[in-house]
Design an enzyme around this catalytic site. Structure first.
Site, PDB file in Angstrom:
ATOM      1  N   THR B 316       0.445   5.192   0.334  1.00  0.00           N
ATOM      2  CA  THR B 316       0.821   4.493  -0.901  1.00  0.00           C
ATOM      3  C   THR B 316       2.319   4.653  -1.146  1.00  0.00           C
ATOM      4  O   THR B 316       3.024   3.690  -1.479  1.00  0.00           O
ATOM      5  CB  THR B 316       0.028   5.052  -2.103  1.00  0.00           C
ATOM      6  OG1 THR B 316      -1.360   4.887  -1.839  1.00  0.00           O
ATOM      7  CG2 THR B 316       0.389   4.341  -3.398  1.00  0.00           C
ATOM      8  N   TRP B 319       4.296   2.729   1.515  1.00  0.00           N
ATOM      9  CA  TRP B 319       4.168   1.278   1.330  1.00  0.00           C
ATOM     10  C   TRP B 319       5.195   0.747   0.333  1.00  0.00           C
ATOM     11  O   TRP B 319       5.715  -0.352   0.480  1.00  0.00           O
ATOM     12  CB  TRP B 319       2.754   0.945   0.819  1.00  0.00           C
ATOM     13  CG  TRP B 319       2.491  -0.524   0.705  1.00  0.00           C
ATOM     14  CD1 TRP B 319       2.018  -1.353   1.674  1.00  0.00           C
ATOM     15  CD2 TRP B 319       2.705  -1.353  -0.454  1.00  0.00           C
ATOM     16  NE1 TRP B 319       1.920  -2.635   1.203  1.00  0.00           N
ATOM     17  CE2 TRP B 319       2.326  -2.664  -0.102  1.00  0.00           C
ATOM     18  CE3 TRP B 319       3.149  -1.103  -1.743  1.00  0.00           C
ATOM     19  CZ2 TRP B 319       2.396  -3.720  -0.997  1.00  0.00           C
ATOM     20  CZ3 TRP B 319       3.231  -2.160  -2.625  1.00  0.00           C
ATOM     21  CH2 TRP B 319       2.852  -3.456  -2.255  1.00  0.00           C
ATOM     22  N   HIS B 320       5.504   1.573  -0.686  1.00  0.00           N
ATOM     23  CA  HIS B 320       6.403   1.100  -1.741  1.00  0.00           C
ATOM     24  C   HIS B 320       7.866   1.077  -1.330  1.00  0.00           C
ATOM     25  O   HIS B 320       8.686   0.465  -2.012  1.00  0.00           O
ATOM     26  CB  HIS B 320       6.216   1.941  -3.008  1.00  0.00           C
ATOM     27  CG  HIS B 320       4.994   1.555  -3.771  1.00  0.00           C
ATOM     28  ND1 HIS B 320       3.772   2.128  -3.531  1.00  0.00           N
ATOM     29  CD2 HIS B 320       4.792   0.629  -4.740  1.00  0.00           C
ATOM     30  CE1 HIS B 320       2.868   1.576  -4.333  1.00  0.00           C
ATOM     31  NE2 HIS B 320       3.470   0.668  -5.085  1.00  0.00           N
ATOM     32  N   GLY B 321       8.225   1.762  -0.261  1.00  0.00           N
ATOM     33  CA  GLY B 321       9.624   1.699   0.152  1.00  0.00           C
ATOM     34  C   GLY B 321       9.946   2.731   1.218  1.00  0.00           C
ATOM     35  O   GLY B 321       9.289   3.777   1.316  1.00  0.00           O
TER      36      GLY B 321
END
Lengths: 385, 471
Positions: B316, B319-321
């Site tokens: 997670t 995935w965001h950066g």
């Protein structure tokens, strides 16, 4: 979808009507601006930005937004700040003045080698150094930048005229010198500045002395057009936020005969002050988002504008590097001299020193306001291109 | 192209709606939507549309291959699909981050590749993966029409900011869907609501949030500014992200699609676990269905449960950066969710005060998490968190008072609208009266007002950030 046309679905119907109307109104500007962006070698971002500039009903949308912002009591709108006195401004951060000051010093030296007097004139910025009127916590460093810039020039022996000092000495009301909805100063201030610059020039080089009565407000008629000018800040925040400004049309009571020429446009006007310097059609334009009544003086900005005084003036020729602040200096200042060439380095791409060598002016002036000072050699200070 | 742009609203959307309803037959309409979606993507990323086309073609062939085979070959093709999709994501999103860390760790000097990140790549690669996995599992039929698969992967409403639509939830709708007037109106209202959330709330809240992040980067942040910035950002990211989801769901409904909800008032959560059931629901479900459950979910021993949780939260975060702050942010939630799972808190709290206190603590943690998430760097995040704890050091001029006076209206409106209070009150007020002229007119007036105000901000050219570039 047959049941769409019922009161129950009024929201959807209104939305579709809204889309349909704006789609039809937007098609032309969209196609035009996209074509322009492609021709200019730009990308979709340019097309988008230009389309946004020409959005159908743009002024109405901005006016509505300004009204809402005003209701909310906001003082920062679209990167513009409302001062305590209700005027608008943008702000300048603290910048390193060394690179552009050094470039200016080098330019002055190059002119000195050619035996051409040079004068740097620091114009006025909207925010008054001693009475900033800014919201608490908002800082503007335009004047501090100018102080440091001028200090370097003076240290290096470059001649400077700081109009802020004259303004203070004469006890002028700083904010009344500017349009509330714009960063520019009024024509009256332009006339005042013209006389002060001409006097300073004469003080330094008596041979350049001009007849200062030509720049005396007492010798001008003043026709005030009320609420006609929505300044550049006003165009960003809307009339409901800041209101529109009055604009004075100043015309001399004495005889004038001028030639006004813009080589890039092959524009040549010859005649009186009113026939050459004034463009009354700029007062008639209804699209206030893309035109400014302020342009009634000189018609706008040009790379090179030459004004010749067919009555002879004082027989001297000047070269002035300037920006939009000079729109209301050019008409009055020019009257004192035989010929003045005004270059705007943002729009003119020639070789400056070659131009000096070619035209052999009797003096070179730079008229910039503190808002033009940058922390690197941007185009306005690129004197050696 | 962004939804919150004048070209989308005044040119693209009306043109696509007009074309869609002039055409007859699902096949033609799907083709139009596919073409429009590719144009939508190409508008800002002309080159990367080929990446999108490659993704569509490759996943189509892999899906057909998986469907056609039985036994080991089937699994090999699935692995190939996973490697291909995650490989694309890795190359464009994580390669430079990996190089940077390898250089730092091993003293190497590998030059960065510096590829620009294709917008929405994390969303469309996850959707493509979902398709291949669903076909492999047999939970969805293989798509024999490449154009329809292309539409699923590239459909413009959810292309750049989600929600992440799992294939098996829309496969049938791609084949067969209808739009009725009621559904269309719901779509319109949802779109306008999302548009207004993004432009009126998120964009205006972003000013104070961005200023705080900038000052934190310069180490000049007062305690007041740190709090103002973090609270503004918490509301900004919620209204921005949920606004985009609302617009996507609304647009979907205008074309007959029903996407799953992506947000459900996350800031009223009573625990961190609940927060993640209400925030970016489609991503949570994706990880649950494709990582957490296959690893055994929670029906395993404590050790494996911890492993499963940390795997999900590590992914997670990543995935965001591509930055350590996202990884730490993800792992922070891994620790908190593990704590709640193992301790039974807040379920074991008996008193209202205890539950209220824990809900408040949850909000504070989420708020601190957003600082970590939005800061310019890990150091800047620590600076801002320190300032929030009173270790601030304001610069010469503290803009907190001015920015608060400018944004308090949006903060208050945001705080109220982040709860279901107003929608509930409106529902109660209009229950059973939906057909009354006054209600219909009032509703239309309200939505048109929201639309007009939002357009006025667009026309002004006011600050309009797009915060998903790292996604």
């Amino acid at each position: 979808m047959k049941k769409l046309f019922s009161l129950r679905n009024l929201t959807a119907l209104c939305f579709l009507l809204f889309l349909a109307v704006f789609f039809l109104l937007s098609l032309k500007p969209f196609l035009r601006e996209s074509y322009y962006a492609i021709r200019a070698g730009g990308d979709t971002a340019l097309a988008e930005s230009r389309f946004n500039d020409f959005l159908p009903g743009k002024e109405g949308w901005v006016t509505l937004n300004g009204g809402v912002q005003r209701l909310l009591g906001r003082r920062e709108v679209n990167q513009r700040y409302r001062l305590e006195n209700g005027q608008m401004t943008y702000i300048i951060p603290e910048l390193d003045m060394e690179p552009i000051a050094q470039n200016t010093v080098d330019f002055a030296r190059a002119l000195e080698e050619r035996d051409i007097p040079f004068l740097y004139v620091n114009l006025l910025f909207k925010v008054d150094e001693q009475d900033k009127q800014l919201p608490p916590g908002v800082e503007d460093f335009s004047n501090e930048n100018a102080d440091r810039f001028l200090a370097i020039l003076r240290r290096e022996g470059v001649d400077c005229l700081d109009l802020r000092e004259l303004e203070r000495a004469e006890g002028l009301d700083h904010y009344s010198l500017f349009f509330p909805s714009d960063h520019h100063w009024t024509p009256e201030t332009g006339l005042w500045a013209s006389a002060r610059i001409a006097a300073a020039l004469a003080e330094r080089e008596p041979s350049l002395a001009a007849d200062l009565s030509l720049m005396d407000p007492a010798n001008y008629d003043r026709d005030v057009r009320e609420g006609i000018f929505l300044g550049s800040h006003g165009r960003r925040v809307g009339e409901w936020y800041i209101g529109a400004d009055d604009l004075s049309i100043l015309t001399p009571r004495f005889e004038t005969r001028l030639r006004f020429s813009v080589p890039e446009l092959e524009l040549v006007r010859e005649g009186s002050f009113a026939e050459t310097m004034l463009f009354p059609e700029k007062l008639e334009q209804t699209d206030r988002m893309h035109s400014a009544a302020y342009d009634v003086y000189t018609g706008g900005e040009y790379g090179l504008l030459r004004v010749e005084n067919l009555l002879g003036g004082n027989g001297k020729r000047l070269l002035v590097l300037q920006d939009s602040f000079s729109l209301v200096i050019i008409p009055f200042f020019s009257l004192g001299y035989e010929r003045v060439d005004y270059l705007d380095l943002r729009l003119w791409d020639g070789d400056l020193l070659a131009y000096v060598d070619e035209t052999q002016p009797d003096a070179v002036l730079v008229l910039y306001n503190p808002g033009a000072l940058e922390d690197n050699n941007t185009v306005m200070f690129d004197f050696f291109r | 192209m962004l939804f919150s742009s004048s070209i989308f609203l005044f040119i693209f959307l009306p043109a696509v709606l007009l074309g869609y309803y002039l055409l007859r037959g699902q096949r033609a309409r799907n083709l139009l939507l596919l073409g429009a979606s590719l144009l939508f993507y190409a508008w800002g990323e002309p080159v990367y549309v080929f990446l999108m086309l490659f993704s569509i073609c490759a996943n189509y062939l892999l899906g057909r291959g998986i469907d056609a085979r039985r036994g080991g070959g089937r699994k090999t093709l699935l692995i190939l699909a996973v490697v291909l999709n995650l490989g694309l994501l890795f190359v464009f999103k994580y390669l430079d981050f990996t190089i940077e860390n390898l250089n730092a760790l091993l003293g190497l000097q590998i030059p960065p590749v510096e590829l620009s990140l294709p917008i929405g790549i994390s969303f469309f690669t996850f959707q493509a993966l979902s398709y291949c996995i669903d076909v492999y599992r047999g939970t969805a039929e293989v798509q024999r029409n490449i154009l329809d698969l292309g539409l699923y992967i590239s459909f413009f409403p959810q292309l750049i900011a989600g929600p992440i639509v799992r294939y098996n939830s829309v496969a049938e709708q791609i084949r067969r869907r209808t739009v009725d007037a009621e559904g269309f109106q719901q779509g319109v209202m949802r779109f306008i609501l999302g548009f207004a959330k993004k432009i009126l709330l998120a964009n205006n809240l972003s000013v104070a949030a961005e200023r705080a992040f900038t000052l934190a980067g310069a180490g000049e942040l007062s305690t007041a500014m740190a709090w103002l910035g973090s609270l503004s950002y918490s509301l900004q990211i919620y209204f921005d992200f949920s606004g985009y989801s609302d617009m996507a769901i609304g647009l979907g409904r205008m074309f007959g699609f029903r996407f799953e909800e992506n947000f459900n008032y996350p800031y009223i959560s009573r625990s961190v676990s609940e927060f993640w059931k209400r925030w970016h629901i489609s991503l949570g479900r994706w990880f649950r269905d494709y990582i957490y459950f296959p690893l055994g979910g929670s029906r395993v021993g404590k050790g494996k449960l911890l492993r499963n949780l940390f795997a999900v939260w590590l992914f997670t975060g990543i995935w965001h950066g591509a930055a350590w702050q996202f990884i730490v942010w993800g792992l922070m939630y891994g620790v908190l969710v593990a704590f709640e799972k193992l301790s039974g808190i807040p379920g074991r709290l008996r008193t209202k005060a205890g539950k209220g206190l824990y809900a408040t603590l949850t909000l504070l943690i989420v708020n601190a998490g957003w600082v970590l998430f939005g800061a310019q760097s890990f150091d800047a995040a620590l600076c801002q968190l320190g300032a929030m704890l009173g270790l601030g050091a304001a610069g010469a001029a503290d803009p907190a008072r001015f920015l608060f006076s400018e944004s308090w209206v949006f903060l208050v409106a945001g705080a109220v609208l982040a709860t279901p209070l107003i929608p509930r009150a409106l529902r109660k007020l209009t229950a059973g009266r939906e057909d009354r002229p006054l209600v219909a007119v009032g509703r239309a007036a309200l939505y048109l007002l929201l639309l007009a105000l939002s357009v006025s901000f667009l026309a002004m050219g006011s600050h309009n950030p797009f915060i998903y570039f790292t996604f």
